[in-house]
Design an enzyme around this catalytic site. Structure first.
Site, PDB file in Angstrom:
ATOM      1  N   SER A  12       0.861  -1.181   0.000  1.00 30.86           N
ATOM      2  CA  SER A  12       0.000   0.000   0.000  1.00 30.86           C
ATOM      3  C   SER A  12       0.898   1.231   0.000  1.00 30.86           C
ATOM      4  CB  SER A  12      -0.940  -0.041   1.208  1.00 30.86           C
ATOM      5  OG  SER A  12      -1.836   1.049   1.185  1.00 30.86           O
ATOM      6  N   HIS A  39      -2.579  -1.198  -3.339  1.00 27.24           N
ATOM      7  CA  HIS A  39      -3.674  -0.250  -3.172  1.00 27.24           C
ATOM      8  C   HIS A  39      -3.408   0.957  -4.048  1.00 27.24           C
ATOM      9  CE1 HIS A  39      -4.536  -1.876   1.158  1.00 27.24           C
ATOM     10  NE2 HIS A  39      -4.828  -2.749   0.219  1.00 27.24           N
ATOM     11  N   ASP A 131      -4.434  -4.721   5.798  1.00 26.16           N
ATOM     12  CA  ASP A 131      -4.806  -5.586   4.681  1.00 26.16           C
ATOM     13  C   ASP A 131      -3.638  -6.517   4.356  1.00 26.16           C
ATOM     14  OD1 ASP A 131      -6.345  -6.641   2.633  1.00 26.16           O
ATOM     15  OD2 ASP A 131      -5.808  -5.075   1.199  1.00 26.16           O
TER      16      ASP A 131
END
Length: 188
Positions: A12, A39, A131
């Site tokens: 991310s 992401h 995540d």
């Protein structure tokens, strides 16, 4: 030790730079497919071009029902969860966000773990949320290998730390040591 059949990577915040470093270090003859969930906003559609400049392997967005091919880096497309079916074809989903993200690393890791089981390497890099932690735990539960970027080395520490706290790791390394490890594991 069995040679892994696939690599799944999640990141991310700070992930594009980390991916450029990691993909740039992968051997041009790496036979495994590399599946990446980073992401990104729905408008960031040039990621495959950016990463392709750093990688010796071809980089492209995964396409619905496309069979997974060897020696290709596949990206989860912006705005879609990327899943791997048991017949090793891709599926894309616009289902609700998971861990505030779509694409979600957990979604990719869970499906890839079911598809490849003990023959999967899961990698968590820099990121600002949790995540991927549960998905990495699933990879390890099914006998796969877990690699986590050292939180002290990450631009954003939350994601690698959550992965370590939730799943543990077979290897916890600085970013620059991850590609050499993957080459060693996959080119045996």
């Amino acid at each position: 030790m069995n040679v892994p059949a696939a690599i799944a990577i999640g990141c991310s915040a700070g992930g594009v730079d980390a991916l450029m470093t990691l993909l740039g270090g992968l051997h041009v003859r790496l036979p495994q497919p590399v599946l990446v969930c980073c992401h990104r906003s729905d408008t960031m559609d040039i990621l495959s071009d950016v990463l392709g400049r750093a990688s010796a392997l071809p980089v492209r967005d995964a396409i619905e029902r496309e069979p997974v091919q060897r020696s290709v880096v596949y990206l989860a497309p912006a705005g879609y969860h990327l899943l791997v079916e048991r017949d090793l074809q891709f599926a894309l989903s616009a289902d609700a966000r998971v861990n505030y993200a779509r694409p979600s690393i957990d979604v990719l890791f869970y499906s890839a773990a079911e598809a490849w089981r003990q023959a999967l390497v899961g990698v968590i890099l820099t990121g600002a949320n949790a995540d991927g932690a549960a998905g990495l735990r699933r990879i390890r539960q099914l006998g796969g290998i877990a690699v986590v970027q050292s939180p002290a080395d990450a631009e954003a520490t939350a994601m690698p730390q959550a992965a370590l706290d939730t799943a543990g790791a077979d290897y916890c390394l600085p970013l620059t040591e991850i590609a050499p490890l993957l080459n060693q594991l996959c080119l045996i």
